[in-house]
Design a protein around this motif. Structure first.
Motif, PDB file in Angstrom:
ATOM      1  N   PHE A  18     -15.708 -20.807   6.790  1.00 46.56           N
ATOM      2  CA  PHE A  18     -16.620 -20.106   5.884  1.00 46.56           C
ATOM      3  C   PHE A  18     -16.592 -18.595   6.119  1.00 46.56           C
ATOM      4  N   VAL A  19     -16.451 -18.200   7.381  1.00 42.69           N
ATOM      5  CA  VAL A  19     -16.352 -16.772   7.695  1.00 42.69           C
ATOM      6  C   VAL A  19     -15.088 -16.204   7.046  1.00 42.69           C
ATOM      7  N   ALA A  20     -13.985 -16.915   7.186  1.00 45.84           N
ATOM      8  CA  ALA A  20     -12.726 -16.467   6.576  1.00 45.84           C
ATOM      9  C   ALA A  20     -12.839 -16.427   5.063  1.00 45.84           C
ATOM     10  N   VAL A  33     -13.350 -17.098  14.294  1.00 43.55           N
ATOM     11  CA  VAL A  33     -13.940 -18.040  15.246  1.00 43.55           C
ATOM     12  C   VAL A  33     -14.974 -17.326  16.109  1.00 43.55           C
ATOM     13  N   LEU A  34     -14.667 -16.101  16.541  1.00 48.85           N
ATOM     14  CA  LEU A  34     -15.604 -15.343  17.369  1.00 48.85           C
ATOM     15  C   LEU A  34     -16.880 -15.005  16.600  1.00 48.85           C
ATOM     16  N   VAL A  35     -16.764 -14.653  15.328  1.00 50.22           N
ATOM     17  CA  VAL A  35     -17.957 -14.408  14.506  1.00 50.22           C
ATOM     18  C   VAL A  35     -18.809 -15.674  14.463  1.00 50.22           C
ATOM     19  N   ALA A  36     -18.163 -16.803  14.186  1.00 51.13           N
ATOM     20  CA  ALA A  36     -18.897 -18.067  14.104  1.00 51.13           C
ATOM     21  C   ALA A  36     -19.548 -18.421  15.442  1.00 51.13           C
ATOM     22  N   LEU A  37     -18.861 -18.153  16.537  1.00 50.41           N
ATOM     23  CA  LEU A  37     -19.453 -18.377  17.864  1.00 50.41           C
ATOM     24  C   LEU A  37     -20.683 -17.500  18.063  1.00 50.41           C
ATOM     25  N   ALA A  60     -21.159  -9.765  15.854  1.00 51.85           N
ATOM     26  CA  ALA A  60     -20.834 -10.439  14.590  1.00 51.85           C
ATOM     27  C   ALA A  60     -20.759  -9.450  13.432  1.00 51.85           C
ATOM     28  N   ARG A  61     -21.714  -8.511  13.370  1.00 51.24           N
ATOM     29  CA  ARG A  61     -21.708  -7.510  12.283  1.00 51.24           C
ATOM     30  C   ARG A  61     -20.456  -6.639  12.329  1.00 51.24           C
ATOM     31  N   ALA A 154      -9.930 -10.774  20.966  1.00 45.30           N
ATOM     32  CA  ALA A 154     -10.079 -10.458  22.393  1.00 45.30           C
ATOM     33  C   ALA A 154     -10.387  -8.980  22.578  1.00 45.30           C
ATOM     34  N   LYS A 155      -9.727  -8.131  21.799  1.00 49.32           N
ATOM     35  CA  LYS A 155      -9.992  -6.687  21.885  1.00 49.32           C
ATOM     36  C   LYS A 155     -11.431  -6.375  21.466  1.00 49.32           C
ATOM     37  N   ALA A 156     -11.922  -7.040  20.420  1.00 51.16           N
ATOM     38  CA  ALA A 156     -13.302  -6.839  19.975  1.00 51.16           C
ATOM     39  C   ALA A 156     -14.278  -7.324  21.047  1.00 51.16           C
ATOM     40  N   LEU A 157     -13.942  -8.420  21.690  1.00 48.12           N
ATOM     41  CA  LEU A 157     -14.775  -8.953  22.760  1.00 48.12           C
ATOM     42  C   LEU A 157     -14.785  -7.997  23.950  1.00 48.12           C
ATOM     43  N   HIS A 158     -13.628  -7.458  24.310  1.00 50.65           N
ATOM     44  CA  HIS A 158     -13.552  -6.465  25.401  1.00 50.65           C
ATOM     45  C   HIS A 158     -14.415  -5.250  25.065  1.00 50.65           C
TER      46      HIS A 158
END
Length: 183
Positions: A18-20, A33-37, A60-61, A154-158
């Motif tokens: 749904f995010v995609a 997947v990270l947004v959904a998490l 997420a934003r 991963a870069k966004a998470l970092h």
């Protein structure tokens, strides 16, 4: 492999579709997947992110803006407040109306395949579960799989960890402390 996912870990994998779709992208990548998490509000992943100080709503934003191809910082530099535009659009046209801006119509019913980085994150989640001796894959394992993947997610998470004054090791420790339930 999907049968090894706990119920709470299946939700973000399914929600990534749904995010995609809302971002009008042809594949589901690890950022979806990270947004959904981050938006799931439950499970070891969200708990670990909060433990290390990450604002999951902001994560997420930022990712949704990136997926939409909107550079919030560039807009802010010219005086446009993206959050205010979103609030105004939602108030006028309904919740989530801004999320569909600029997208293609008519593709909402087609299955969206997983991109290679999302597949890699799912595979790495399995490896994390095995490494930690868990019989199932939970959202914490999924988060660790994304963290190890080297993808834009991963870069966004970092970056989120850095903004929170934290790092990969602290997140990994928080996930491991969560006890990752075997349901």
């Amino acid at each position: 492999m999907f049968e090894r996912f706990t119920k709470e870990a299946r939700v973000p994998v399914i929600e990534a579709q749904f995010v995609a779709r809302s971002a009008h992208t042809p594949t589901i990548d690890a950022r979806h997947v990270l947004v959904a998490l981050a938006e799931s509000e439950i499970g070891p992943a969200v708990g670990a992110l909060r433990t290390v100080g990450v604002d999951v709503g902001e994560l997420a934003r930022r990712l949704r803006a990136e997926l939409a191809g909107i550079d919030a910082a560039a807009l802010a530099a010219v005086g446009v407040d993206l959050d205010e535009v979103r609030r105004s659009t939602d108030a006028t046209f309904g919740e989530g109306a801004f999320d569909g801006v600029g997208g293609r119509r008519g593709s909402d019913r087609k299955h969206i395949p997983f991109a290679s980085d999302a597949k890699k994150a799912l595979s790495l989640a399995l490896r994390e579960a095995i490494r930690l001796g868990s019989p199932s894959i939970d959202s914490g394992h999924l988060l660790l799989g994304i963290l190890r993947g080297g993808s834009p997610a991963a870069k966004a998470l970092h970056a989120a960890l850095t903004r929170a004054g934290s790092d990969d090791d602290a997140l990994r420790a928080a996930v491991e402390r969560s006890g990752t339930p075997a349901t």
